[in-house]
Design a protein around this motif. Structure first.
Motif, PDB file in Angstrom:
ATOM      1  N   SER A 126       0.773  -1.239  -0.117  1.00  0.00           N
ATOM      2  CA  SER A 126      -0.092  -0.050  -0.063  1.00  0.00           C
ATOM      3  C   SER A 126       0.796   1.320  -0.054  1.00  0.00           C
ATOM      4  O   SER A 126       0.707   2.252  -0.560  1.00  0.00           O
ATOM      5  N   GLN A 127       2.230   1.250   0.698  1.00  0.00           N
ATOM      6  CA  GLN A 127       2.714   2.356   0.716  1.00  0.00           C
ATOM      7  C   GLN A 127       3.371   2.638  -0.579  1.00  0.00           C
ATOM      8  O   GLN A 127       3.313   3.802  -1.057  1.00  0.00           O
ATOM      9  N   ILE A 128       3.877   1.607  -1.225  1.00  0.00           N
ATOM     10  CA  ILE A 128       4.450   1.944  -2.808  1.00  0.00           C
ATOM     11  C   ILE A 128       3.077   2.301  -3.848  1.00  0.00           C
ATOM     12  O   ILE A 128       3.272   3.096  -4.410  1.00  0.00           O
ATOM     13  N   LEU A 129       2.009   1.665  -3.454  1.00  0.00           N
ATOM     14  CA  LEU A 129       0.912   2.019  -4.332  1.00  0.00           C
ATOM     15  C   LEU A 129       0.376   3.509  -4.255  1.00  0.00           C
ATOM     16  O   LEU A 129      -0.309   4.130  -5.053  1.00  0.00           O
ATOM     17  N   ASN A 130       0.729   4.216  -3.014  1.00  0.00           N
ATOM     18  CA  ASN A 130       0.180   5.312  -2.504  1.00  0.00           C
ATOM     19  C   ASN A 130       1.242   6.347  -2.913  1.00  0.00           C
ATOM     20  O   ASN A 130       1.348   7.502  -2.509  1.00  0.00           O
TER      21      ASN A 130
END
Length: 130
Positions: free
Chosen positions: A118-122
Motif C-alpha cells: 500500500s505504501q508503494i501504491l500510494n
C-alpha cells in the motif's frame, strides 16, 4: 521545537509525571492543524460503521504539514492522541493519516493499509519532497 510548553507544565515534568490531559492540551495548542485533523477523523469514525476514516487532502501549507509530521513521528504525542480519542493511527506519505478502531490493529484492513504494498501504491512524484 515541536511543542510550546508552558512554564507550569515544564515545572510539573521536572518534579515527576504530568497528567496526560495537560500534555494533550499542550499538543492541541502547539499543533492545532494536526490535532484538529485527528479529532475530525476520530469523529468521522465514531459516527460511522466504517473500519477507518482517512484524510486524502494535503495540508494547506508546509507549516501544517510539519505539524502533522511532528505529531505522528513522536511516540509520546501519537500515543497520547490515540488514547485521548480512543483510536489507532496509521500514516502514509506526507498527509494520509487514518484513524482506526483500536481493535483493528490485528485485522486485515489495518494490515493492508500499513503494508509495504500500500505504501508503494500510494506514491506519486508530488510526494517525493514532502
Amino acid at each position: 521545537m515541536s511543542l510550546d510548553v508552558s512554564p507550569q507544565l515544564l515545572t510539573q515534568a521536572e518534579q515527576g509525571e504530568i497528567r496526560e490531559e495537560d500534555f494533550v492540551a499542550t499538543v492541541r495548542e502547539s499543533l492545532p492543524y494536526a490535532y484538529r485533523l485527528i479529532a475530525d477523523l476520530a469523529g468521522e469514525l465514531e459516527g460511522s460503521s466504517r473500519e477507518f476514516a482517512d484524510n486524502l487532502t494535503p495540508p494547506p501549507s508546509e507549516a501544517e504539514r510539519g505539524q502533522l509530521l511532528r505529531a505522528l513521528a513522536s511516540n509520546s504525542i501519537r500515543g497520547s492522541l490515540e488514547r485521548h480519542f480512543g483510536i489507532t493511527l496509521a500514516f502514509q506519505n506526507c498527509h494520509r493519516v487514518a484513524a482506526f478502531r483500536p481493535d483493528a490493529q490485528g485485522g486485515e484492513t489495518y494490515a493492508k493499509f500499513t503494508s509495504t504494498r500500500s505504501q508503494i501504491l500510494n506514491q506519486s512524484p508530488e510526494f517525493r519532497d514532502c
